[in-house]
Design an enzyme around this catalytic site. Sequence first.
Site, PDB file in Angstrom:
ATOM      1  N   ASP A 148     -84.631  53.251  55.150  1.00 22.73           N
ATOM      2  CA  ASP A 148     -84.762  54.454  55.757  1.00 22.73           C
ATOM      3  C   ASP A 148     -83.775  55.306  55.093  1.00 22.73           C
ATOM      4  OD1 ASP A 148     -86.401  55.689  58.222  1.00 22.73           O
ATOM      5  OD2 ASP A 148     -84.557  56.424  57.915  1.00 22.73           O
TER       6      ASP A 148
ATOM      7  N   GLU B  82     -89.908  58.774  55.398  1.00 24.19           N
ATOM      8  CA  GLU B  82     -88.923  58.404  54.516  1.00 24.19           C
ATOM      9  C   GLU B  82     -88.475  56.900  54.765  1.00 24.19           C
ATOM     10  OE1 GLU B  82     -86.798  60.034  58.393  1.00 24.19           O
ATOM     11  OE2 GLU B  82     -88.915  60.258  57.202  1.00 24.19           O
TER      12      GLU B  82
END
Length: 581
Positions: free
Chosen positions: A453, A496
């Site tokens: 992430d 993301e």
Amino acid sequence: MPQILMCFFIIIVLLFSRAAIADNIDYDKELDTIEQSLQTDIGYAIEKIDTALSSESLLTSPQHSRLYMLLGTKDLYLGHFVEADKAFDEALTYGPLGEELTNIYLLKITANIGLSNYQKAFALLEDNLSRIDSYQDQSIKIMSYIRLMNVYLQLNAYEEMLRIAQLALSLNQGKDPKSECFSMLYHSVAHLKLAHFDQAETFFKDTQLYCKNHGFPLIEIMSIKGQGNVLFDKGLYAEAEPFYLVALERYQKFKFQIEINEIQSYLSSIYFHLGDYQQADMFAQLVNALPNKPSNMQVKKRVSEILSLIAGKRGQFDKAYQYQVVASALGQQLLDEQKVKENAYQMARFDSVEKNRENTSLIQDHELLMKQKDLFMKEKSSSIMFSTLLVGLSVGLLLLLISAWMQRNQFMKQAQRDGLTGIFNRRTGQEMAENEFIQAQMLGESFSVLLMDLDLFKNINDQYGHATGDWVLKKVTHVIGEMLKPTHIFTRMGGEEFAIFMPKQTEDIAVEFAEQVRHAVANINTRFSGHDFTVTVSCGVSSVDKDDLSLDPLIRRADLALYKAKHNGRNCVICYNDAIK
């Protein structure tokens, strides 16, 4: 000198003694005993084969060939297909002829089917069909047809199997009890597979009685199991149970493991339907503990479904789901294998028909050419025009097909890929990873998951705009993409967040790779985006556990490790352990 003479004398005595022993042993009779024992007592047959192999140097070429054929047959019974195929290849090196040559090739077909080498199996089958049809000796033909029926059974070509069984019975007419016994069994099985239940039940009973009276106990047991199969397929589980129990007890004496496994899988299903979940679970667990190899896929699929149903009855819904995932994966593999098998079968049949058609066509074309030679010369210009038109049409059609194929591939790629980064989207990536995970579990291999992430990605979007955020996502996937191995499955999970599914990779290797990824991302030069800032990534790693039945637990553990990495200040790699729970 006296010692040398004494040694020489001893060697001569030993050689003559060995020759005398060899003269006293009838190896053809020994091989007959092995062949008979394979039908009645496989444990004893294995002992006799080992004894024969120890005296291998004394055998003639035909005896050698027959010994290795019997060795391969033993390996087929035990499900050792690679060893069986090697033994049959060894048998062929001794130049067998006639019936023995046909039998070896038909047994090689069986081994190659067990190894999923369908193209090779069908090529061998085509060669043998022409060889069998050329035989004048009816007994050789019948024995060859019996081998051929076994091949058709494994190829699920039941109509062909029934046709050959009826032909073999018609040719034999009870003259040879062994051939009659085998032909009756295959005749019964063909009717069962074609769902002719009443005929199958009658034929199995007749086969059981005939083979019992003529001393073929293994075929007798198969007929008992066949009656159980008929009742099972009709949904008469209580009536099927005693047939399976009798067959199981008698198979265990033969150590016929493939048949034992199948009966145990049927019994697990029977006891579930009869409400005896304890017995159902016991038989299912026996099968579920078998090695993960192709010959066990069907029975393991059957018991995985039963274990899922049992877990559901007990309120263990997580377990039920996991067993169902395994059953679905095995079912898909069996379906894919069946499609490959059917395609290979149809292709082989097409090739055979096409060869005959081409031969006929060549003969006809030759005759036509000789008769119309003068006419062709006169119409040469018309022929050239027609050929040009035909070529033009063919090229146009080819271009149209290529265009359609490319468009189809483009649409398929678009459906599988993330539109921004070009890597796999979540659905495609997880499906591919799930299939790789099932393969890894079957082979007992490692499997790791790396979740990533981007840290504080929202701040990048807020400060520099979404165009810069998109640049970062594409740059990160490009940098990581150059580090991947061919077996890695790189997936955008959303926003993301990314995942790398790593088949055959241990936890230590996955952690080391995650550190390399973290370092590479941190070194990205962002000035080319028009701004100067730092990109970092947090990583969570997990690896397969012996209790994992699907990919979901690995992803969940990697997610917990990722959360821990975020909580620890970001820009770090955390590997899952029990303390993170």
